[in-house]
Enzyme design. Structure first.
Site, PDB file in Angstrom:
ATOM      1  N   LYS A  80       1.585  -1.501  -0.025  1.00  0.00           N
ATOM      2  CA  LYS A  80       0.051  -0.169   0.085  1.00  0.00           C
ATOM      3  C   LYS A  80       0.944   1.017  -0.398  1.00  0.00           C
ATOM      4  O   LYS A  80       1.474   1.182   0.828  1.00  0.00           O
ATOM      5  CB  LYS A  80      -1.660   0.041   1.727  1.00  0.00           C
ATOM      6  CG  LYS A  80      -1.730   0.818   1.633  1.00  0.00           C
ATOM      7  CD  LYS A  80      -2.526   1.050   1.900  1.00  0.00           C
ATOM      8  CE  LYS A  80      -3.824   2.345   2.380  1.00  0.00           C
ATOM      9  NZ  LYS A  80      -4.709   2.513   3.691  1.00  0.00           N
ATOM     10  N   SER A 156     -10.224   2.554   2.643  1.00  0.00           N
ATOM     11  CA  SER A 156      -8.476   2.863   1.761  1.00  0.00           C
ATOM     12  C   SER A 156      -7.854   1.580   1.327  1.00  0.00           C
ATOM     13  O   SER A 156      -7.223   2.810  -0.035  1.00  0.00           O
ATOM     14  CB  SER A 156      -8.339   4.304   2.982  1.00  0.00           C
ATOM     15  OG  SER A 156      -7.365   2.778   3.353  1.00  0.00           O
ATOM     16  N   SER A 180     -10.539   0.206   6.786  1.00  0.00           N
ATOM     17  CA  SER A 180      -9.103   0.079   5.282  1.00  0.00           C
ATOM     18  C   SER A 180      -9.153  -1.162   4.693  1.00  0.00           C
ATOM     19  O   SER A 180      -8.748  -0.896   3.589  1.00  0.00           O
ATOM     20  CB  SER A 180      -8.988   1.296   5.595  1.00  0.00           C
ATOM     21  OG  SER A 180      -9.440   2.437   5.027  1.00  0.00           O
TER      22      SER A 180
END
Lengths: 489, 484
Positions: A80, A156, A180
């Site tokens: 990420k 997210s 997330s």
């Protein structure tokens, strides 16, 4: 090869059936082919990745019985883009950091790549500064859900979720501040784990809400998550909130039978507000657990209806301060034209941040300001304690808590983008877990209209091993987690 | 006419003498090239986190114990949010609601000579925080440069109660605090480098009025002289304002040493809302009783304790004891001198250290630690005065010789230069007779009642003896002869 588990890939690498360079190339080629549609990666650097793969191959070649390579050496994964990685552009999904090349490694990056020998395939797209539940707030454009590219992958950690679901990477990291990891895992048919707060170091993980943020694995199965989690955890003296406790092997307890497991079902999670078909899939999963020897008990989390409002005070408050460092002075974006210093700040931040980030900075500055602090921030902290106490009470009568991860399946791009409250409510089941600092998981448990549904598992503090065991036994009995979208079939 | 009373409270920022910064491992050494002592944490790169330096906490505990304060078992770091280019995170990590040190007091000697009085100043609190960097406005062609070497340097902010009633008391407080932080080794006290700087909150009120007047805060005073000048100017300004019918507005002001005036920096209306909240990156600071006990065990004898001991054990006046405990170095030098010269010589030791040695050091701009005359040499000199080998006047000569390295000990100098005092009554009597014979005019004047003439005769005898005659004997013999 692309659909193999981490264990199988590790065996193939150890047996020299495939090299890390070959395996990495396979995934890099898929990224090249499929990323233009999915937009799951924001940074790919083939040369960097292959250099890491060559290193891993050398490690595997040099390994001996006395000095074996790590269990995951040579396996490629996606990171990420919230984790700082030396020499890699690290954007956090923001224009503010679009040109920021990190001069240092996050602890998680150091552990996974330098220590465990994993290969980075690149940095995945995400909601800007992890603020969002649909991956639509990214400066680099929305990520598309591989199960239906007109839909969102969740957020997210939407880039990581889409990448693993479409098999652009065997596994990925995510971070979870209010859901997330779990919500995109649910929307993309993945297994994702948010560990207990303090288990995974936050050093080098760009802060959204410091008291809630926690990194964790996203993969196809609980077993893959366990293997990945083993490489991520551990006390870190560079993170004062990191917990100094003995390191566990999360793989060891995976096979434990579930006889006698007490599953708590919070009545608040099974009322209104959840899509009926999603709820049916969740209930079917719980029935499956009963077949595996577990029993259910109704529990109550009486303050859970306060979790979204409390979260949207605490998280923005911390974010408003955490994001102050993005001021155009030392690194990152600076407005090209400005007058005096204040004008430089104002223009830089007005142009560098997107709408959702600005909304949360404003909310955060408001709730911390003189005259409002007690009514908002302190009140939210009191609610936070009540919510944590609810879980303590509930765990007196059960071992794990189950319910839906998300109230709906993946929604359409743009569907909730104009309505922040609707968007915030998509995390209604996940947020309380962050407020309490507990570990939580999402596990694939069915499909509605061709779209995946996630079952949420919530454990007591440090029960990551137990959650993985509970998820793994279910995955031994079901095959939801093995289903792939068309692009990866 | 209204009698005005001045009310002063002081906030002091003392830079703590730790090797590394309060939340990072970067060095705190002064004077490095800009931005060479700023690591990822100091630069506030994305993702970095603060880790508390335990040595800074040690310093705070030392201070708390030294002023008899409560060291909080639990204190909390908070973020003070504001934007400024030399504040990399956009917030300063400080302590707000729960500081590490609560209460305490400091005893001061104010004034000089007979007018000296003791004053107790209560302390409100002391808390740990990080310093900001520096903005450099020269040499950048209209732009500003930022040096982050200082960013993250540990500070102890020490807040007094508004207990001071004059600029003299304020300066005495600042000096006593300055001496204390150096004494306990938590701050180098270098005011030029900004290691010790004061903000003075000043207000005035009609004498006898219970409530305080509106205060103005004078920021960043980095010398005792500026502290005094700034307060004196500010007090007069406030009195004039009120007497001319204007109200004092709460404000922050700066002192301009060139003009000697204070001028407004910002009014209360411009005050920031710092949006303090507990820093979620740092756990509350827990200080165990064991930790406090360990620090207590390492504390040196404190100036106050030493002062009392000098009075009770050595019979010094409170004023002398206070002057001799102005710094650890002075006290050490004095104690070393007394150790060799004997406790019965404590008073001459005190005089030599405070007067002669201090004046000489001052003349050369030297610190006592750099004194060319060692404590042992001074003690040897004092012993020779005490046993009448030399007079006080000759002693000054010997001291000068020791200072210049013309001899390793007082005895050697006395011997080499033949400075031994003449105490042989016969020899002195001979000199007295000669002087009386040669100065008939003085003798006549004395007999006519002019006391001054006596001194002239003493001077003549001493001159004839090259200063070495025992002054008491000279006096006695002269009196005897003149009376006879």
């Amino acid at each position: 090869m692309i659909n193999k588990s981490l264990k199988e890939l590790a065996q193939a690498l150890a047996a020299k059936q495939i090299s890390s360079v070959e395996l990495s190339t396979l995934f890099l080629d898929r990224i090249e082919r499929l990323n233009p549609t999915l937009n799951a990666f924001v940074t790919v650097d083939r040369e960097k990745s292959l250099a890491m793969a060559r290193d891993a191959d050398a490690r595997i070649a040099a390994a001996s019985g006395a000095k074996p390579a790590g269990p995951l050496t040579g396996i490629p994964i996606a990171q990420k883009d919230i984790f700082c990685a030396e020499g890699w552009t690290t954007t956090c999904g923001s224009k503010m950091l679009a040109n920021f090349v990190s001069p240092y490694d996050a602890t998680v990056i150091e552990k996974m790549h330098r220590d465990a020998g994993l290969v980075s395939l690149g940095k995945t797209n995400m909601d800007e500064f992890a603020m969002g539940s649909s991956n639509e707030t990214s400066f680099f454009g929305p990520v598309r859900n591989p199960w239906d590219t007109s839909r969102v992958p969740g957020g997210s950690s939407g880039g990581s979720a889409a990448a693993v679901a479409a098999r652009l990477a065997p596994a990925a990291t995510g971070t979870d501040t209010g859901g997330s990891i779990r919500q995109p895992a649910a929307l993309c048919n993945l297994t994702g784990l948010k560990p207990t707060y303090g288990v995974v170091s936050r050093y080098g993980m760009i802060a959204f809400a410091s008291s809630l943020d926690q990194g964790g694995p996203m993969a196809a199965s609980a077993e893959d998550c366990a293997l990945l989690l083993n490489t991520m955890v551990g006390f870190d003296e560079r993170d004062s909130t990191s917990l100094d406790r003995p390191v566990e092997d999360y793989v060891r307890g995976l096979e434990k039978p579930l006889n006698g497991l007490r599953i708590g079902l919070p009545k608040e999670f099974f009322g209104e507000g959840c899509d009926a078909e999603v709820m049916a899939a969740v209930r079917a999963a719980i029935a499956e657990y009963e077949k595996l020897g577990a029993s259910t008990v109704e529990v109550s989390l009486p303050n859970s209806h306060l979790s979204v409002p409390a979260y949207y005070v605490i998280a923005p408050a911390e974010a408003s301060s955490n994001l102050s460092r993005f001021d155009g002075v030392r690194y990152g974006y600076r407005a090209p034209d400005y007058g005096n210093l204040d004008d430089m700040y104002a223009k830089t931040r007005a142009q560098g941040f997107g709408a959702e980030v600005k909304r949360r900075i404003l909310i955060g500055a408001y709730v911390l300001s003189h005259g409002y602090y007690d009514a908002y921030y302190l009140q939210a902290q009191r609610i936070r304690r009540l919510i944590a106490n609810d879980f303590v009470e509930a765990f007196k009568s059960c071992d794990v808590i189950m319910g839906p991860t998300s109230p709906s399946t993946a929604f359409k791009l743009g569907e909730k983008a104009a309505d922040p409250v609707q968007m915030y409510l998509s995390d209604i089941y996940t947020i309380a877990v962050n407020l309490a600092g507990l570990p939580g998981m999402s596990v694939p448990c069915g499909f509605v209209g061709g779209l995946p549904v996630g079952l949420q598992l919530i454990g007591n503090y440090f029960a990551e091993g137990q959650l993985l065991n509970v998820a793994h036994r279910y995955q031994q009995a079901t095959d939801w987690h093995l289903r792939r979208p068309a692009s990866a079939a | 006419m209204t009698q005005w009373e001045v009310v002063i409270g002081i906030e002091t920022h003392a830079q703590l003498s730790t090797v590394s910064k309060i939340f990072s491992g970067a060095s705190t050494a002064f004077g490095a090239e800009p931005n060479t002592q700023a690591c990822a944490v100091d630069l506030a790169l994305p993702g970095v986190l603060p880790v508390l330096n335990k040595k800074a906490v040690d310093c705070a505990i030392r201070f708390g114990l030294a002023i008899g304060a409560e060291v909080a078992q639990k204190s909390v770091f908070a973020r003070k949010n504001y934007f400024y280019p030399d504040l990399p995170k956009g917030y300063q990590i400080s302590q707000m609601d729960l500081p590490v040190v609560v209460g305490g007091q400091l005893a001061l000697q104010v004034g000089q000579g007979d007018k000296v009085y003791e004053k107790l100043v209560r302390l409100t609190r002391a808390h740990l925080e990080e310093d900001a960097g520096k903005s450099l406005h020269e040499d950048f062609h209209g732009k500003s440069g930022i040096d982050l070497n200082r960013a993250g340097t540990p500070l102890l902010e020490i807040v007094s109660e508004p207990d001071m009633r004059s600029s003299d008391e304020a300066v005495a407080y600042a000096r006593a605090l300055h001496a204390l932080v150096r004494w306990i080794g938590i701050c180098d006290g270098n005011m030029q480098e900004g290691s010790f700087r004061c903000d003075a909150n000043v207000s005035v009120r009609p004498k006898g009025q219970a409530e305080f007047g509106t205060r103005r805060e004078i920021k960043n005073l980095n010398s005792f002289r500026f502290l005094k000048e700034a307060i004196d100017f500010e007090v007069q300004w406030q009195i004039n304002e009120i007497e001319e019918g204007r109200k004092i507005q709460q404000a922050t002001v700066l002192f301009d040493p060139d003009s000697g005036e204070t001028r407004m920096m910002r009014s209360k209306e411009d005050a920031h809302d710092y949006r303090y909240f507990p820093d979620p990156d740092l756990l509350p600071l827990a200080i165990s009783t064991d930790w406090i006990a360990n620090v207590r065990g390492e504390l040196p004898e404190l100036p106050g304790q030493k002062r009392e001991r000098f009075v009770s054990e050595l019979g010094l006046s409170a004023y002398d004891a206070s002057a001799l405990t102005a710094s650890q170095e002075i006290a050490d030098f004095f104690e070393a001198t007394v150790a060799l010269a004997g406790k019965n010589n404590a008073k001459p030791c005190a005089n030599w250290v405070m007067v002669d040695l201090a004046a000489r050091l001052n003349k050369e701009g030297k610190e006592i630690a750099e004194s060319p005359v060692a404590a042992g040499q001074l003690a040897g000199l004092i012993l020779r005065i005490a046993d009448n080998t030399i007079s006080n006047n000759i002693a000054k000569k010997v001291f000068e010789a020791l200072w210049n390295g013309d001899g390793a000990t007082a005895d050697e100098v006395i011997d080499k230069q033949g400075l031994k005092q003449i105490t042989d009554t016969g020899a002195i009597e001979k000199l007295v007779d000669e002087v009386l014979a040669a100065n008939a005019a003085n003798v006549a004047e004395f007999k006519a009642g002019k006391e001054k003439a006596f001194n002239a005769l003493v001077g003549q005898v001493m001159k004839a003896a090259k200063g070495k005659a025992n002054p008491q004997q000279v006096n006695d013999l002269l009196k005897q002869k003149l009376a006879g």
